[in-house]
Write a protein that holds these residues in place. Structure first.
Motif, PDB file in Angstrom:
ATOM      1  N   VAL A  73       0.871  -1.171   0.000  1.00  0.00           N
ATOM      2  CA  VAL A  73       0.000   0.000   0.000  1.00  0.00           C
ATOM      3  C   VAL A  73       0.904   1.216   0.000  1.00  0.00           C
ATOM      4  O   VAL A  73       1.398   1.626   1.050  1.00  0.00           O
ATOM      5  N   PRO A  74       1.184   1.782  -1.164  1.00  0.00           N
ATOM      6  CA  PRO A  74       2.085   2.931  -1.183  1.00  0.00           C
ATOM      7  C   PRO A  74       1.316   4.210  -0.837  1.00  0.00           C
ATOM      8  O   PRO A  74       0.271   4.479  -1.412  1.00  0.00           O
ATOM      9  N   VAL A  75       1.825   4.935   0.132  1.00  0.00           N
ATOM     10  CA  VAL A  75       1.249   6.251   0.444  1.00  0.00           C
ATOM     11  C   VAL A  75       2.328   7.255   0.070  1.00  0.00           C
ATOM     12  O   VAL A  75       3.358   7.351   0.737  1.00  0.00           O
ATOM     13  N   LEU A  76       2.104   7.962  -1.034  1.00  0.00           N
ATOM     14  CA  LEU A  76       3.179   8.753  -1.635  1.00  0.00           C
ATOM     15  C   LEU A  76       3.081  10.236  -1.310  1.00  0.00           C
ATOM     16  O   LEU A  76       1.996  10.815  -1.281  1.00  0.00           O
ATOM     17  N   GLY A  77       4.244  10.844  -1.051  1.00  0.00           N
ATOM     18  CA  GLY A  77       4.337  12.289  -0.866  1.00  0.00           C
ATOM     19  C   GLY A  77       5.598  12.785  -1.542  1.00  0.00           C
ATOM     20  O   GLY A  77       6.514  11.999  -1.809  1.00  0.00           O
TER      21      GLY A  77
END
Lengths: 441, 441
Positions: free
Chosen positions: B270-274
Motif C-alpha cells: 500500500v504505497p502512500v506517496l508524498g
C-alpha cells in the motif's frame, strides 16, 4: 397519450437464419467478437429501438458442424455494450434452474447500475437434458417443477433487490457515516428451494430492479408471465393466434391483480427485406437453400425430443409426441407440429420454414409490407410491439432501421427520439416502489 | 533476458484505506460508477502495468454504516473495461464454493475472448459463514473441504477450456461446414463434487485459458498455488517473511513438477506517496485519524472470528484463536496477531495499521523510497513484482504511475511499453498447450 409500438432487437451471432453465416457478407467468427455486438447495439440505438436481447443457455446447443454455436456470456457482452451506448435497453437471458438467486440478482443489479438503468432479465427455466448434465444431474427436472423453482427464485431476487432502500446511502463524510444501517435489511428467505440471508451487496438500482422478461408460452409459462413479466417474447405465426394469445395473457395479468399495460407483449418477427417483394423472396430462398438438411433434421429432433434423423425429407412430418408429453419447450413444439399439419408441409419444407427463425414468423417483403404487418398486428390487438429477429446481422437490422423504422415513425407509431433514459421509461413501465421487508437484519 | 518486475493494480472502490471515502477528493458513490473503474484501468494502462484486479465475494462484507460496501460484479466491470482499453490484464475473483464450474469456466472464457486474451481468474474458496448463508447453508464448509472442492472445480474448468481444440473452427462456407466435430469433445467429468458433461459453449480462448491466480497463503492455499497458480497475491509484512514465503512457494512449485518461473509471486504493498517523506506520513496520519474506532473493532473481530467489540482501545490485543482453530482466512489472522505481539501495539494502533491495507504492508514515503523498497524485495528474492494497493483511488495510482513507474523504468526494472498483447505475455507465461481429452463425445 397515444399508444406507441415497442421494438426489441433479438441479437444472435450473424443472424437468426441458420445459414446466415454462409452468406458472402458474413464473418463466421463474429459471435466471438464483442465489436460485432457493439456495432449491432449502436445500430439499434440509432433506430431508437427500445432494447436489444440475447437468448442464452448454459450448454452447447446446436451442432457445431453446421453453424457457429459458441455463445459468450450475454451479461458480459451487455456490460461492454453498456458503456458504448447511452439509451438502448439491455436484456439477457439467465436460467433459474442452474444458478443461485443471490448470484443472478447481483449480476442483473450490477448491469442496471453499469448501464444507468437499462437492464432487463429474461427469466427462463432452461429446457433440455443436455444442460442438466452440465450441472450434476442426469436430466432436466419436470416442466412444472422447473416453474416452481423459478417462482421462488424470482421471489428471492425481488427481496434482494429491495434489501436496500433507495435512500440508504447518506455519505456523510464529516460524521463518518456512509449508510443508514436501518435502511439495509437482511431478507432471511426460507423456502422449498432456497434459503438466502441477504442483504444484497449491491444497492437498489436505477430502475428499482431490472425489467423482468419472460418467453415461455405454455400453460405454466403464461401463468408465470401474468404474475411477474413486464415484457413477453412469444412466437405467434398468424394474426388470429397472436390475438388469442394477447387477449389471454392480458386477461391473466388482470386476474393476477396487475394492470394489463404493465405487461408488453412482443411476438417475434423475422423480417427478410428487399427493395421489391421479389428481391426479398430471392434472399429468403438463397438462405433456405443454404441450410444443410442433416442439420434441419437434428433441429426438428430437438424440438420434439425424439430422433427424426431418419425421416424422409420429402414425406410428411412423422408422428410426434403431444405437448402434454413434452418436458422441454412445450409451446414451441406444438406450434411447429401444427404448422406442418395445417400447411401440409414436407419435412424439407418444414426445415426451410424453421430455418429462418426456429418457429417464429418469417416475413419476406418490402419495408412498406413489413411496416404494414407490424401495424396490422399492433392495431388488431395482437401485439404491443415486436421482437425483431433479423435473418442476417448486422445487415438485416441495418435495413430495418433505415427503411422500416422511418415508415413506422411517419405513421405516428414509433418514437422519433428517446424521451427517457431507462428501459422502463422506453417500455412505459413504472419504476417499482420499494417494498419494506418485514424481517430486520 | 533480464528479469523484469510485474505490477498489478488491486482496485477497490475509492482506495484500500478504510477511510479513503471521507477525503475531500473522494466520490463516495464511485464504487457504483463504471466510469470510475474505466479511468483507473486506463491510468494503469498508461503506466504499462501488467494488470488490474478486483477482489470479490457473494456477500455484503463490511459494515455499511462506516464505509461504502456495495460491490458490482467484477466480471461485468472487466468486460466493460475490456473494450475501453487495449493492453491491461483483467483479473477478477470468483468463488469455487458457491458457483458451478460450467458457469465460471464459461464466464472467464468469455472475458478472455472479449478482451482478446487478457483475462485472469483469482480462485478463492470464500471464507465466512455470512456468504454461506446466502447459498442455503448454515455456515461455511471446513477450510480443507473448501480446498478439496476448489481442487476438483479447477480440474473441471481446465477440461472445459480444452473441450475445443484451437483449430476446431473450419468455417467452410462453400461446404457448409462450420466446425470439425472431432475437435470438440465432451468431458464427461464425474468426481466427488461435480458431474459435468460438457463441452463448453465457448471455444478455446486467445490465451488457451485465463491466467490462474491464487491469494491464500495457508498450508492448503500454498499447496493449491503450487499445483495451479500462475500468479499469487500475498500479504507479507517484512522482507524476511517475504523471502521465506517466496522460497517456500517456488520450492513447492518445483516439487509439483512445474518450473518456478511459471508462478509469479506478488506481495501486496500500500504505497502512500508524498513529495517528501513528511508529506507522505502526514497523508497516512490524516487517513488513519479518519477511521471510526467502532468499525476497526468490527474488522478485527472478523479477522479472528471472535467478538472484540468490547476490547479496550488503548490496551493490548486480547487473546485470539490460533491459526489451527480458524476456519476463515487462516494466514491473514496469524499475520495480524503476530504483528500486534511483535510491535507491542495497542488495539487502537493495530486498527490504524490495518486500516490502510487489511494486513498488507503500508509504505509511506517518497517515490524514490517506494521504488527502493520494491527493488530491494525484487532483488532479494522476496517478489517477482507487486500487487499495488493504492490507499486512495484514483489519485494514489496516478501518483504511482507518474512518479514511481518512471524510476523503475530508469533502473531497468520495468517495461517502457507493452511488448505483448495478452496477460500471459505481460507476465512472461507460456500459452498452455491443448490437452487432448480421452473421453470422446
Amino acid at each position: 397519450m397515444s399508444r406507441h409500438l415497442h421494438l426489441n432487437a433479438f441479437v444472435m451471432d450473424v443472424g437468426h437464419h441458420e445459414a446466415a453465416w454462409r452468406l458472402p457478407e458474413s464473418d463466421p467468427g463474429a459471435n466471438l467478437d464483442v465489436e460485432h455486438f457493439v456495432r449491432i447495439a449502436q445500430l439499434a440505438e440509432a433506430g431508437t429501438l427500445d432494447s436489444i436481447f440475447f437468448a442464452d443457455g448454459p450448454v452447447l446447443r446446436g451442432d457445431p458442424r453446421f453453424r457457429p454455436v459458441e455463445r459468450l456470456d450475454p451479461t458480459l457482452l451487455l456490460a461492454a455494450i453498456a458503456t458504448r451506448t447511452e439509451h438502448i435497453g439491455l436484456i439477457a437471458t439467465a436460467s433459474t434452474s442452474y444458478t443461485e438467486p443471490y448470484e443472478i440478482a447481483r449480476r442483473f443489479a450490477s448491469l442496471d447500475h453499469i448501464s444507468g438503468g437499462r437492464a432487463g432479465w429474461n427469466i427462463v427455466t432452461t429446457a433440455g437434458d443436455d444442460a442438466a448434465r452440465n450441472f450434476g444431474r442426469d436430466g432436466q427436472a419436470l416442466h412444472h417443477e422447473r416453474y416452481e423453482r423459478a417462482e421462488e427464485f424470482v421471489e428471492v431476487a425481488l427481496k434482494l433487490w429491495d434489501s436496500w432502500q433507495d435512500d440508504a446511502q447518506l455519505a456523510d463524510k464529516d460524521a463518518g457515516v456512509y449508510a443508514d444501517g436501518d435502511r439495509i435489511r437482511a431478507i432471511e428467505h426460507e423456502g422449498a428451494f432456497f434459503r438466502v440471508a441477504g442483504p444484497l451487496n449491491v444497492s437498489r438500482t436505477p430502475q428499482g430492479r431490472p425489467v423482468l422478461v419472460q418467453a415461455g408460452s405454455s400453460e405454466d409459462g403464461r401463468a408465470f408471465a401474468a404474475r411477474h413479466a413486464e415484457a413477453v417474447f412469444t412466437a405467434q405465426r398468424s394474426l388470429a393466434e397472436g390475438q388469442a394469445f394477447y387477449t389471454d395473457l392480458k386477461a391473466r395479468t388482470r386476474a393476477a391483480g396487475r394492470h394489463p399495460d404493465a405487461i408488453k407483449i412482443l411476438p417475434g418477427i423475422v423480417p427478410v427485406l428487399g427493395a421489391t417483394e421479389a428481391e426479398a423472396r430471392a434472399l429468403e430462398r438463397e438462405l433456405d437453400e443454404l441450410i444443410v438438411p442433416a442439420y434441419g433434421l437434428k433441429q426438428l429432433s430437438s424440438f420434439f425430443g425424439v430422433d427424426l434423423s431418419g425421416a424422409a425429407l420429402d414425406g410428411p412430418l412423422p408422428e410426434v409426441p403431444a405437448e402434454s408429453e413434452i418436458e422441454g419447450t412445450k409451446s414451441r413444439a406444438t406450434l411447429v407440429a401444427e404448422l406442418a399439419r395445417r400447411e401440409s408441409l414436407t419435412v424439407r419444407e418444414l426445415i426451410g420454414k424453421l430455418g429462418g427463425g426456429r418457429g417464429h414468423r418469417t416475413f419476406a417483403g418490402t419495408p412498406e409490407q413489413v411496416a404494414d404487418t407490424i401495424e396490422e398486428w399492433f392495431r388488431a390487438g395482437a401485439a404491443d410491439g415486436f421482437n425483431v429477429m433479423p435473418a442476417v446481422l448486422p445487415s438485416g437490422l441495418e435495413r430495418f432501421v433505415e427503411h422500416v423504422v422511418p415508415i413506422l415513425r411517419r405513421r405516428g407509431l414509433f418514437r422519433h427520439e428517446y424521451t427517457g433514459r431507462t428501459l422502463r421509461e422506453h417500455y412505459g413501465l413504472a419504476r417499482p416502489a420499494h417494498r419494506q421487508l418485514e424481517v430486520i437484519a
